[in-house]
Design a protein around this motif. Structure first.
Motif, PDB file in Angstrom:
ATOM      1  N   SER A  51     -67.806  31.092  27.669  1.00  0.00           N
ATOM      2  CA  SER A  51     -68.204  30.346  29.021  1.00  0.00           C
ATOM      3  C   SER A  51     -67.260  30.542  30.206  1.00  0.00           C
ATOM      4  O   SER A  51     -66.218  30.138  30.398  1.00  0.00           O
ATOM      5  CB  SER A  51     -68.029  28.750  28.400  1.00  0.00           C
ATOM      6  N   ASP A  71     -71.848  32.681  28.348  1.00  0.00           N
ATOM      7  CA  ASP A  71     -72.634  31.308  28.593  1.00  0.00           C
ATOM      8  C   ASP A  71     -72.314  31.148  30.131  1.00  0.00           C
ATOM      9  O   ASP A  71     -71.192  31.030  30.675  1.00  0.00           O
ATOM     10  CB  ASP A  71     -71.971  30.332  27.899  1.00  0.00           C
ATOM     11  N   ARG A  83     -81.866  21.906  25.116  1.00  0.00           N
ATOM     12  CA  ARG A  83     -80.655  21.104  25.019  1.00  0.00           C
ATOM     13  C   ARG A  83     -80.796  19.818  24.624  1.00  0.00           C
ATOM     14  O   ARG A  83     -81.304  19.174  25.288  1.00  0.00           O
ATOM     15  CB  ARG A  83     -79.660  21.526  26.062  1.00  0.00           C
ATOM     16  N   ILE A 130     -64.989  14.910  30.569  1.00  0.00           N
ATOM     17  CA  ILE A 130     -65.236  16.004  29.866  1.00  0.00           C
ATOM     18  C   ILE A 130     -66.286  15.859  28.714  1.00  0.00           C
ATOM     19  O   ILE A 130     -66.157  16.597  27.842  1.00  0.00           O
ATOM     20  CB  ILE A 130     -64.158  17.227  29.817  1.00  0.00           C
ATOM     21  N   GLY A 190     -68.840  18.085  24.521  1.00  0.00           N
ATOM     22  CA  GLY A 190     -67.627  18.038  25.107  1.00  0.00           C
ATOM     23  C   GLY A 190     -66.725  18.808  25.189  1.00  0.00           C
ATOM     24  O   GLY A 190     -66.961  19.763  24.243  1.00  0.00           O
ATOM     25  N   SER A 191     -65.422  18.722  25.679  1.00  0.00           N
ATOM     26  CA  SER A 191     -64.393  19.876  25.766  1.00  0.00           C
ATOM     27  C   SER A 191     -63.217  19.308  25.383  1.00  0.00           C
ATOM     28  O   SER A 191     -62.986  18.145  25.373  1.00  0.00           O
ATOM     29  CB  SER A 191     -64.328  20.279  27.311  1.00  0.00           C
ATOM     30  N   GLY A 198     -69.530  24.654  23.398  1.00  0.00           N
ATOM     31  CA  GLY A 198     -67.996  25.080  23.060  1.00  0.00           C
ATOM     32  C   GLY A 198     -67.208  23.917  22.911  1.00  0.00           C
ATOM     33  O   GLY A 198     -67.870  22.828  22.070  1.00  0.00           O
ATOM     34  N   GLY A 199     -66.052  23.534  23.302  1.00  0.00           N
ATOM     35  CA  GLY A 199     -65.335  22.250  23.377  1.00  0.00           C
ATOM     36  C   GLY A 199     -64.182  22.492  22.178  1.00  0.00           C
ATOM     37  O   GLY A 199     -63.592  21.369  21.999  1.00  0.00           O
ATOM     38  N   PHE A 200     -63.902  23.521  21.828  1.00  0.00           N
ATOM     39  CA  PHE A 200     -62.676  23.660  20.673  1.00  0.00           C
ATOM     40  C   PHE A 200     -61.452  23.346  21.405  1.00  0.00           C
ATOM     41  O   PHE A 200     -61.028  24.184  22.395  1.00  0.00           O
ATOM     42  CB  PHE A 200     -62.771  24.952  19.776  1.00  0.00           C
ATOM     43  N   GLU A 229     -70.349  28.468  22.329  1.00  0.00           N
ATOM     44  CA  GLU A 229     -69.790  28.892  23.815  1.00  0.00           C
ATOM     45  C   GLU A 229     -68.620  28.531  24.024  1.00  0.00           C
ATOM     46  O   GLU A 229     -68.349  27.525  25.020  1.00  0.00           O
ATOM     47  CB  GLU A 229     -70.930  28.206  24.682  1.00  0.00           C
ATOM     48  N   PRO A 230     -67.485  29.011  23.519  1.00  0.00           N
ATOM     49  CA  PRO A 230     -65.995  28.726  23.927  1.00  0.00           C
ATOM     50  C   PRO A 230     -65.448  29.129  25.101  1.00  0.00           C
ATOM     51  O   PRO A 230     -65.957  30.318  25.690  1.00  0.00           O
ATOM     52  CB  PRO A 230     -65.270  29.445  22.698  1.00  0.00           C
ATOM     53  N   GLY A 231     -64.972  28.336  25.881  1.00  0.00           N
ATOM     54  CA  GLY A 231     -64.248  28.710  27.132  1.00  0.00           C
ATOM     55  C   GLY A 231     -62.788  28.500  27.020  1.00  0.00           C
ATOM     56  O   GLY A 231     -61.974  29.465  27.057  1.00  0.00           O
ATOM     57  N   TYR A 289     -57.842  14.890  35.574  1.00  0.00           N
ATOM     58  CA  TYR A 289     -57.928  14.299  34.034  1.00  0.00           C
ATOM     59  C   TYR A 289     -56.813  13.847  33.580  1.00  0.00           C
ATOM     60  O   TYR A 289     -56.725  13.540  32.524  1.00  0.00           O
ATOM     61  CB  TYR A 289     -58.306  15.339  33.264  1.00  0.00           C
ATOM     62  N   TYR A 302     -59.818  26.560  33.445  1.00  0.00           N
ATOM     63  CA  TYR A 302     -60.305  25.749  34.356  1.00  0.00           C
ATOM     64  C   TYR A 302     -58.985  25.484  35.323  1.00  0.00           C
ATOM     65  O   TYR A 302     -58.590  24.361  35.894  1.00  0.00           O
ATOM     66  CB  TYR A 302     -60.607  24.166  33.651  1.00  0.00           C
ATOM     67  N   LEU A 326     -61.286  26.399  39.170  1.00  0.00           N
ATOM     68  CA  LEU A 326     -61.452  25.043  39.847  1.00  0.00           C
ATOM     69  C   LEU A 326     -60.800  25.127  41.244  1.00  0.00           C
ATOM     70  O   LEU A 326     -60.832  23.756  41.862  1.00  0.00           O
ATOM     71  CB  LEU A 326     -60.967  23.993  38.837  1.00  0.00           C
TER      72      LEU A 326
END
Ligand code: LLP
Length: 450
Positions: free
Chosen positions: A92, A113, A183, A196, A235-236, A272-274, A307-309, A351, A406, A410
């Motif tokens: 991602s 992604d 989706r 997130i 979610g992330s 993603g989201g791991f 889709e891991p980021g 966050y 991020y 960002l």
């Protein structure tokens, strides 16, 4: 020269974010796990074999540093976990979109992604294959869709009925027939920060299952798109595998219902989201998750896509900053003002995220206090960390850890600050991969009246 022990207390939760070094330092030997390792050699802190002081002196601060070794290790770990499943990783790009990071992932055979035309341009600039690229996102513009159609991507992840209509129309005009996936919004709580969390019905992402069925039927009926998959991203920074498993089961069940109606899908994409450790969070149980996925997927004849980021880049990076001023005993508070600010790393402000702050070259004579580590920006939300018991001094360097995801992606120019430089460490060599911005870069886009 004995090395200092670097580590956080891991008695309670047993999550060592930083490896504790007992032996005299030989960083080359000790850099097996660079993402979780900082080392001290003769009073200087090293990251993946490179002196942070040296980087600060040569490149300046604030500067992002990334370890290629750490990133590659994370990628291989993920790949190995899913080796018994027909699966494909799509990095991602939004997590860290420097072209050099994308290029490293390309070398590892990752797909991508993306969520914008800009990210697609970056994949191409990195030598990545557009045909291994998935296009997600709720607001794809005509020009972005046209670009993706022209270069020929792997798949569009469709997020609404009007988007499907637009893609069908653009495909007709350009004489293309792209693969598409729909989706779903499965209304599953990812148990993460609300900003997130993306798989609840109040979130703008994906379509509910009733509308999705209609979308699948329209797509199936169109001669301008090829329906190949179903996807979700709930979610992330998830600490538990359960919401992702629930999401996968939901996708599989939906795919079964579609099959009963004559619609065959080739892949299921769980996004993603791991989660990764920043402090003492529960580590995402990758092995347990992969075993559960294996049981669910094998025999389905479908490919699993992820889709891991953050998982790949977060702990492969840190932000190096220098203390400008110490503002002590101010209404009983102590502020360490650094040259990095919320425009460089907005996660704490946005966050309430916790990042470990590590003094790079501590001086034993400096007194320890509870510091709020803040930037020069005129906002009270401009902080990197709060209430950290550290020994600090003016001019000292700090490493803000786990900042590879991020962080820079960002970053902004708020308060007309130039964005930080970026450095990549590969095989013990540090290479500048983005020079520090200048005020000329910022002003270049502004049109001044003659
Ligand atoms: N796929 C889709 C469709 C996404 O929207 C995202 C992230 C990912 C994959 C990658 O998620 P990851 O594996 O990195 O969790 N700025 C926030 C994170 C926002 C995530 C947005 N979407 C932060 O700093 O925590």
């Amino acid at each position: 020269m004995p090395s200092r022990k670097l580590g956080i207390d891991c008695r309670s939760s047993c999550i060592c974010v930083y490896q504790v070094i007992e032996e005299p330092a030989n960083y080359k030997l000790l850099s097996e796990e660079p993402s979780r390792t900082l080392q001290e050699v003769e009073g200087d802190t090293y990251f993946d074999g490179v002196s942070l002081e040296k980087i600060a002196n040569e490149i300046g601060t604030p500067t992002y540093l990334y370890s290629a070794k750490s990133l590659m290790k994370q990628y291989r770990e993920l790949e190995a976990a899913f080796r018994r499943v027909d699966s494909k990783i799509f990095y991602s790009v939004k997590a860290n979109s420097n072209v050099n990071i994308i290029s490293l992932l390309k070398q590892l055979n990752s797909g991508f992604d993306i969520v914008s035309g800009g990210e697609l341009h970056r994949v191409i600039a990195a030598g990545g294959d557009p045909r291994a690229t998935i296009f997600s996102g709720v607001g794809k513009s005509v020009s972005e869709i046209d670009l993706a159609l022209k270069v020929g991507i792997d798949c569009f992840n469709i997020e609404s009925a009007p988007e499907l209509d637009r893609i069908i129309e653009r495909s007709r005009v350009l004489g293309k027939k792209p693969d598409i996936s729909v989706r779903i919004n499965p209304d599953i709580d990812a148990l993460t920060h609300p900003y997130i969390s993306t798989g609840l019905k109040e979130n703008k992402f994906g379509v509910d299952q009733v509308s999705a069925l209609q979308l699948f039927k329209s797509a199936q009926a169109s001669m301008y798109v090829e329906l190949v998959g179903i996807d979700a991203h709930i979610g992330s920074q998830m600490g538990s595998e359960k919401p992702l498993i629930d999401s996968l089961l939901r996708l599989l069940q939906f795919a079964g219902e579609l099959e009963a109606q004559g619609i065959q899908l080739k892949h299921l994409n769980i996004g993603g989201g791991f989660g990764v450790p920043y402090k003492d969070e529960k580590i995402f149980p990758l092995q347990k998750f992969a075993m559960a996925v294996e049981k669910i997927m094998n025999g389905t004849g479908k490919q699993l896509r992820i889709e891991p980021g953050r998982y790949l880049t977060a702990n492969a990076g840190l932000l190096l900053t220098r203390v400008e001023y110490l503002k002590k005993d101010n209404n009983g508070k102590h502020f360490a003002i650094t040259d990095a600010a919320m425009n460089d790393l907005i996660r704490p402000a946005l966050y309430d995220a916790w990042h470990q702050v590590w003094p790079v070259n501590p001086q034993t004579e400096s007194l320890s206090k509870d510091w709020d580590i803040v930037g020069p920006i005129c906002e009270s939300a401009d902080f990197l960390a709060k209430n950290r018991n550290l020994s600090l001094y003016e001019g000292g360097l700090l490493a803000v850890l786990s900042a590879g995801a991020y962080g820079m992606s960002l970053a902004s120019n708020y308060n007309s600050r130039n964005r930080a430089a970026e450095v990549l460490i590969e095989n013990g060599n540090a290479r500048l991969i983005r020079r520090r911005e200048t005020i000329e870069d910022q002003l270049a886009l502004e049109i001044i009246k003659e």
